[in-house]
Design a protein around this motif. Structure first.
Motif, PDB file in Angstrom:
ATOM      1  N   ASN A 121       0.816  -1.211   0.000  1.00  0.00           N
ATOM      2  CA  ASN A 121       0.000   0.000   0.000  1.00  0.00           C
ATOM      3  C   ASN A 121       0.849   1.259   0.000  1.00  0.00           C
ATOM      4  OD1 ASN A 121      -3.119  -0.042   0.225  1.00  0.00           O
ATOM      5  ND2 ASN A 121      -2.481  -1.877   1.317  1.00  0.00           N
ATOM      6  N   ALA A 122       1.994   1.226   0.678  1.00  0.00           N
ATOM      7  CA  ALA A 122       2.901   2.377   0.622  1.00  0.00           C
ATOM      8  C   ALA A 122       3.388   2.591  -0.809  1.00  0.00           C
ATOM      9  CB  ALA A 122       4.078   2.158   1.560  1.00  0.00           C
ATOM     10  N   TRP A 123       3.650   1.501  -1.504  1.00  0.00           N
ATOM     11  CA  TRP A 123       4.078   1.586  -2.905  1.00  0.00           C
ATOM     12  C   TRP A 123       2.957   2.125  -3.781  1.00  0.00           C
ATOM     13  CZ3 TRP A 123       2.501  -1.997  -6.956  1.00  0.00           C
ATOM     14  CH2 TRP A 123       3.164  -1.779  -8.175  1.00  0.00           C
ATOM     15  N   LEU A 124       1.720   1.646  -3.551  1.00  0.00           N
ATOM     16  CA  LEU A 124       0.589   2.140  -4.328  1.00  0.00           C
ATOM     17  C   LEU A 124       0.396   3.638  -4.149  1.00  0.00           C
ATOM     18  CD1 LEU A 124      -2.285  -0.510  -4.057  1.00  0.00           C
ATOM     19  CD2 LEU A 124      -0.684  -0.124  -5.931  1.00  0.00           C
ATOM     20  N   ILE A 125       0.453   4.105  -2.904  1.00  0.00           N
ATOM     21  CA  ILE A 125       0.277   5.530  -2.642  1.00  0.00           C
ATOM     22  C   ILE A 125       1.315   6.342  -3.403  1.00  0.00           C
ATOM     23  CG2 ILE A 125       0.412   7.305  -0.848  1.00  0.00           C
ATOM     24  CD1 ILE A 125      -0.731   5.255   1.100  1.00  0.00           C
ATOM     25  N   ASP A 126       2.551   5.834  -3.456  1.00  0.00           N
ATOM     26  CA  ASP A 126       3.637   6.549  -4.147  1.00  0.00           C
ATOM     27  C   ASP A 126       3.389   6.611  -5.646  1.00  0.00           C
ATOM     28  OD1 ASP A 126       6.456   7.680  -4.218  1.00  0.00           O
ATOM     29  OD2 ASP A 126       6.701   5.919  -5.489  1.00  0.00           O
ATOM     30  N   ILE A 127       3.081   5.479  -6.275  1.00  0.00           N
ATOM     31  CA  ILE A 127       2.918   5.491  -7.732  1.00  0.00           C
ATOM     32  C   ILE A 127       1.599   6.128  -8.155  1.00  0.00           C
ATOM     33  CG2 ILE A 127       4.399   3.472  -8.020  1.00  0.00           C
ATOM     34  CD1 ILE A 127       1.884   1.808  -8.511  1.00  0.00           C
ATOM     35  N   PHE A 128       0.585   6.086  -7.290  1.00  0.00           N
ATOM     36  CA  PHE A 128      -0.654   6.795  -7.603  1.00  0.00           C
ATOM     37  C   PHE A 128      -0.403   8.299  -7.630  1.00  0.00           C
ATOM     38  CE2 PHE A 128      -3.685   3.328  -5.796  1.00  0.00           C
ATOM     39  CZ  PHE A 128      -3.392   2.537  -6.893  1.00  0.00           C
ATOM     40  N   ASP A 129       0.357   8.772  -6.636  1.00  0.00           N
ATOM     41  CA  ASP A 129       0.582  10.211  -6.498  1.00  0.00           C
ATOM     42  C   ASP A 129       1.549  10.739  -7.551  1.00  0.00           C
ATOM     43  OD1 ASP A 129       0.348  12.763  -5.278  1.00  0.00           O
ATOM     44  OD2 ASP A 129       2.205  12.430  -4.199  1.00  0.00           O
TER      45      ASP A 129
END
Length: 297
Positions: A257-265
């Motif tokens: 989820n930390a990775w998702l937040i980064d690539i989403f942003d």
């Protein structure tokens, strides 16, 4: 960390500041300072990039806490509307007789305000419908993914008799909502048939806005988050184990989820079949969209 961002340490008990970690490390809070100066503004010390997220201030300026824009105005009007008591003889109507009358001495501002109020109202409805749809998906006990969200979203909208979008997209959305509700009335068990790729572009914009908008996302408000399906989670854990990495499912999901937040942003990397026009309606493409084929964490 960039050269223009430097750490210092504040003793929260006595107020002393240290630029090197003192021997007594109790009561310390790590902060950051910078000696960077903006061109044309001598003696004005600031940060070239945000110490927290490292985004450049060239397009993400810090702003004061003053109220700006029409979002806050919409929230105020909405609260006034909701606090009104319903009119007894108009309970059968959607608003139950509640009204708010607005005045403006500028036609242009009135037109802009009317458009923004309508958009904010739609966004609020979309947010609520998405939460209802996500809850229905979680309770279905089926192996579903975000790809199945569109029909559940239509189910929630059909049950609440809410119509969204405009033009042909609105017509198709209403038809899908009516078809789902009619099938349920006939006693048929609901199962999603349409994928997110079959949804109108406005629905794809909703998905991107909820997860990749950069602010006020469902992640920010802890309303919803994304996880891999059970099969994909097991496959990922097995591959990590084969490479000598042992992590629990909870540890994997935290990093995931930390990775998702980064690539989403940073990359708006959600929905591989979403068009560039859909993404540009949600985010400005400063660094392009999506991850490159040879991208590495």
């Amino acid at each position: 960390m960039k050269d223009d961002i430097k750490p210092f340490y504040l003793d929260v008990k006595n107020g002393f500041i240290y630029f090197d970690i003192p021997e007594n490390q109790k009561n310390l809070r790590k902060l950051y300072y910078s000696d960077y100066q903006v061109k044309g503004r001598p003696d004005l010390l600031t940060f070239k990039k945000c110490p927290h997220c490292l985004h450049s201030f060239s397009y993400r300026q810090l702003t004061s806490f003053s109220t700006r824009g029409n979002q806050s105005f919409y929230n105020l009007i909405k609260a006034q509307f909701q606090n009104q008591p319903p009119v007894f003889n108009k309970l059968k109507y959607p608003n139950q007789g509640r009204k708010v009358l607005l005045f403006s001495d500028s036609r242009q501002r009135a037109a802009t305000l009317a458009r923004d109020m309508s958009d904010f109202s739609d966004h609020m409805a979309e947010r609520q419908l998405f939460a209802i749809a996500a809850d229905k998906m979680a309770k279905s006990r089926l192996d579903l993914s975000l790809n199945d969200m569109y029909d559940y979203f239509c189910l929630a909208a059909g049950e609440k008799n809410i119509q969204l979008f405009s033009g042909i997209s609105r017509e198709n959305f209403v038809k899908n909502c009516v078809a789902i509700i009619n099938n349920i009335k006939r006693g048929r068990k609901f199962r999603p048939k349409n994928s997110i790729s079959d949804a109108p572009d406005e629905m794809k914009e909703i998905i991107l806005r909820f997860f990749c908008a950069g602010q006020n996302t469902l992640y920010d408000n802890a309303i919803s988050w994304l996880e891999p399906t059970e099969d994909e989670l097991e496959n990922a854990l097995d591959k990590l184990k084969e490479n000598g990495v042992k992590v629990s499912a909870d540890e994997f999901l935290e990093i995931f989820n930390a990775w998702l937040i980064d690539i989403f942003d940073n990359y708006t990397a959600l929905g591989n079949n979403f068009s560039k026009n859909v993404r540009e309606s949600v985010r400005r493409p400063f660094g392009g969209f999506g991850l490159e084929d040879n991208w590495k964490f």
